[in-house]
Motif scaffolding. Structure first.
Motif, PDB file in Angstrom:
ATOM      1  N   ASP A  18      29.255 -87.157  19.891  1.00 24.76           N
ATOM      2  CA  ASP A  18      30.172 -88.196  20.354  1.00 24.76           C
ATOM      3  C   ASP A  18      29.498 -89.561  20.385  1.00 24.76           C
ATOM      4  O   ASP A  18      30.099 -90.545  20.809  1.00 24.76           O
ATOM      5  N   GLU A  19      28.241 -89.638  19.907  1.00 23.94           N
ATOM      6  CA  GLU A  19      27.544 -90.922  19.931  1.00 23.94           C
ATOM      7  C   GLU A  19      28.007 -91.827  18.796  1.00 23.94           C
ATOM      8  O   GLU A  19      27.897 -93.052  18.885  1.00 23.94           O
ATOM      9  N   ASP A  20      28.508 -91.229  17.692  1.00 18.15           N
ATOM     10  CA  ASP A  20      29.090 -92.004  16.606  1.00 18.15           C
ATOM     11  C   ASP A  20      29.940 -91.054  15.766  1.00 18.15           C
ATOM     12  O   ASP A  20      30.117 -89.895  16.115  1.00 18.15           O
ATOM     13  N   SER A  21      30.474 -91.557  14.647  1.00 18.70           N
ATOM     14  CA  SER A  21      31.385 -90.756  13.824  1.00 18.70           C
ATOM     15  C   SER A  21      30.690 -90.058  12.663  1.00 18.70           C
ATOM     16  O   SER A  21      31.337 -89.405  11.858  1.00 18.70           O
ATOM     17  N   ARG A  22      29.358 -90.168  12.582  1.00 15.15           N
ATOM     18  CA  ARG A  22      28.645 -89.605  11.428  1.00 15.15           C
ATOM     19  C   ARG A  22      27.648 -88.507  11.798  1.00 15.15           C
ATOM     20  O   ARG A  22      27.241 -87.729  10.958  1.00 15.15           O
ATOM     21  N   THR A  23      27.242 -88.459  13.058  1.00 16.10           N
ATOM     22  CA  THR A  23      26.175 -87.550  13.472  1.00 16.10           C
ATOM     23  C   THR A  23      26.735 -86.197  13.924  1.00 16.10           C
ATOM     24  O   THR A  23      27.812 -86.126  14.511  1.00 16.10           O
ATOM     25  N   PHE A  24      25.981 -85.128  13.636  1.00 16.38           N
ATOM     26  CA  PHE A  24      26.335 -83.798  14.145  1.00 16.38           C
ATOM     27  C   PHE A  24      25.060 -82.978  14.289  1.00 16.38           C
ATOM     28  O   PHE A  24      24.005 -83.340  13.754  1.00 16.38           O
ATOM     29  N   THR A  25      25.146 -81.897  15.039  1.00 13.84           N
ATOM     30  CA  THR A  25      23.982 -81.042  15.259  1.00 13.84           C
ATOM     31  C   THR A  25      24.268 -79.624  14.786  1.00 13.84           C
ATOM     32  O   THR A  25      25.407 -79.155  14.830  1.00 13.84           O
ATOM     33  N   LEU A  26      23.212 -78.979  14.332  1.00 14.12           N
ATOM     34  CA  LEU A  26      23.278 -77.581  13.942  1.00 14.12           C
ATOM     35  C   LEU A  26      22.332 -76.816  14.857  1.00 14.12           C
ATOM     36  O   LEU A  26      21.117 -76.996  14.807  1.00 14.12           O
ATOM     37  N   ASN A  27      22.903 -75.998  15.742  1.00 16.50           N
ATOM     38  CA  ASN A  27      22.124 -75.202  16.689  1.00 16.50           C
ATOM     39  C   ASN A  27      22.033 -73.776  16.154  1.00 16.50           C
ATOM     40  O   ASN A  27      23.028 -73.046  16.125  1.00 16.50           O
ATOM     41  N   CYS A  28      20.836 -73.402  15.699  1.00 16.84           N
ATOM     42  CA  CYS A  28      20.642 -72.108  15.051  1.00 16.84           C
ATOM     43  C   CYS A  28      20.426 -71.000  16.084  1.00 16.84           C
ATOM     44  O   CYS A  28      20.012 -71.257  17.218  1.00 16.84           O
ATOM     45  N   ALA A  29      20.683 -69.767  15.657  1.00 16.00           N
ATOM     46  CA  ALA A  29      20.476 -68.617  16.537  1.00 16.00           C
ATOM     47  C   ALA A  29      19.009 -68.473  16.913  1.00 16.00           C
ATOM     48  O   ALA A  29      18.681 -67.896  17.949  1.00 16.00           O
ATOM     49  N   SER A  30      18.113 -69.007  16.080  1.00 14.21           N
ATOM     50  CA  SER A  30      16.679 -68.934  16.367  1.00 14.21           C
ATOM     51  C   SER A  30      16.273 -69.853  17.509  1.00 14.21           C
ATOM     52  O   SER A  30      15.155 -69.770  18.023  1.00 14.21           O
ATOM     53  N   GLY A  31      17.189 -70.773  17.900  1.00 16.01           N
ATOM     54  CA  GLY A  31      16.857 -71.753  18.925  1.00 16.01           C
ATOM     55  C   GLY A  31      16.512 -73.107  18.347  1.00 16.01           C
ATOM     56  O   GLY A  31      16.431 -74.096  19.067  1.00 16.01           O
ATOM     57  N   ASP A  32      16.311 -73.177  17.024  1.00 12.11           N
ATOM     58  CA  ASP A  32      16.036 -74.458  16.380  1.00 12.11           C
ATOM     59  C   ASP A  32      17.301 -75.298  16.324  1.00 12.11           C
ATOM     60  O   ASP A  32      18.413 -74.772  16.230  1.00 12.11           O
ATOM     61  N   MET A  33      17.121 -76.611  16.377  1.00 14.21           N
ATOM     62  CA  MET A  33      18.261 -77.521  16.281  1.00 14.21           C
ATOM     63  C   MET A  33      17.962 -78.606  15.256  1.00 14.21           C
ATOM     64  O   MET A  33      16.894 -79.207  15.271  1.00 14.21           O
ATOM     65  N   LEU A  34      18.919 -78.845  14.361  1.00 10.46           N
ATOM     66  CA  LEU A  34      18.819 -79.934  13.402  1.00 10.46           C
ATOM     67  C   LEU A  34      19.823 -81.008  13.795  1.00 10.46           C
ATOM     68  O   LEU A  34      21.005 -80.713  14.009  1.00 10.46           O
ATOM     69  N   LYS A  35      19.352 -82.245  13.915  1.00  8.13           N
ATOM     70  CA  LYS A  35      20.240 -83.367  14.181  1.00  8.13           C
ATOM     71  C   LYS A  35      20.431 -84.102  12.869  1.00  8.13           C
ATOM     72  O   LYS A  35      19.460 -84.611  12.288  1.00  8.13           O
TER      73      LYS A  35
END
Length: 210
Positions: free
Chosen positions: A74-91
């Motif tokens: 919700d910080e802007d209209s282009r960003t999103f996150t991928l929260n993996c089952a391993s616990g890793d997160m990609l922004k």
């Protein structure tokens, strides 16, 4: 530019995204590609227009989409996150709002297919492990619904048609609290996934030892 193919085809979902590395390096341009057959998202070094990813070029990193949670920011209209089952997160950050929506929809569709496949063809595990997996999948679905509600709340507060003033401190606090709660829930789900993986690994190791 983003390319996408049907999930039944062998064409991967691919395109340019910016990946947040850290406060020092900030956002780094990368080429991302998803293999719909394996459910693996890979990213490669990519210098921008005119540059191409060479056949056989080693991936800079990979993320498995099974049981992953994809959340628009919700910080802007282009960003999103991928929260993996391993616990890793990609922004990640797309080139525009439309590209973000295409990536979010595409990643979620592939993640759902591989999450269901993982549940339908699990490794040999105790009945309790299968129950935990089902609960995790249910929690992931509930979080996606919660995320939609959070986004709707934010849009309502920000809308020019809202009967409430945009600067109302109570509404701004409500929006911030909702967003923070959403992130907290995602982090909790990530920790539960890591614990589940740890328990499963130990269980399989125990069976192998005996």
């Amino acid at each position: 530019m983003m390319k996408s193919g049907g999930l039944g085809s062998h064409r991967p979902l691919s395109g340019q995204l910016y990946k947040y590395t850290n406060v020092v390096k900030g956002w780094q341009q990368r080429w991302f590609a998803v293999d719909p057959e394996t459910g693996v998202l890979s990213y490669y070094l990519f210098d921008g227009p005119g540059d191409t990813v060479q056949p056989g070029q080693p991936a800079r990193g990979e993320a498995h989409l099974a049981a992953a949670v994809v959340c628009p920011s919700d910080e802007d209209s282009r960003t999103f996150t991928l929260n993996c089952a391993s616990g890793d997160m990609l922004k990640l950050r797309a080139t525009d709002a439309r590209a973000r929506q295409e990536w979010v929809d595409g990643l979620r569709a592939i993640a759902e297919i591989h999450t269901k496949a993982m549940g339908a063809n699990p490794p040999l595990q105790p009945r309790e492990q299968l129950a935990v997996h089902g609960a995790m999948a249910s929690a992931r679905q509930q979080l996606q619904q919660t995320e939609l509600s959070d986004a709707s709340l934010a849009r309502c507060i920000e809308s020019s048609d809202s009967p409430f003033p945009h600067t109302d401190p109570d509404l701004l606090l409500l929006k911030a609290t909702s967003a923070a709660s959403m992130q907290c829930l995602l982090q909790c789900l990530g920790m539960l996934h890591r614990q589940q993986q740890y328990a499963t690994t130990n269980s399989l190791k125990h069976d192998h030892d005996h």
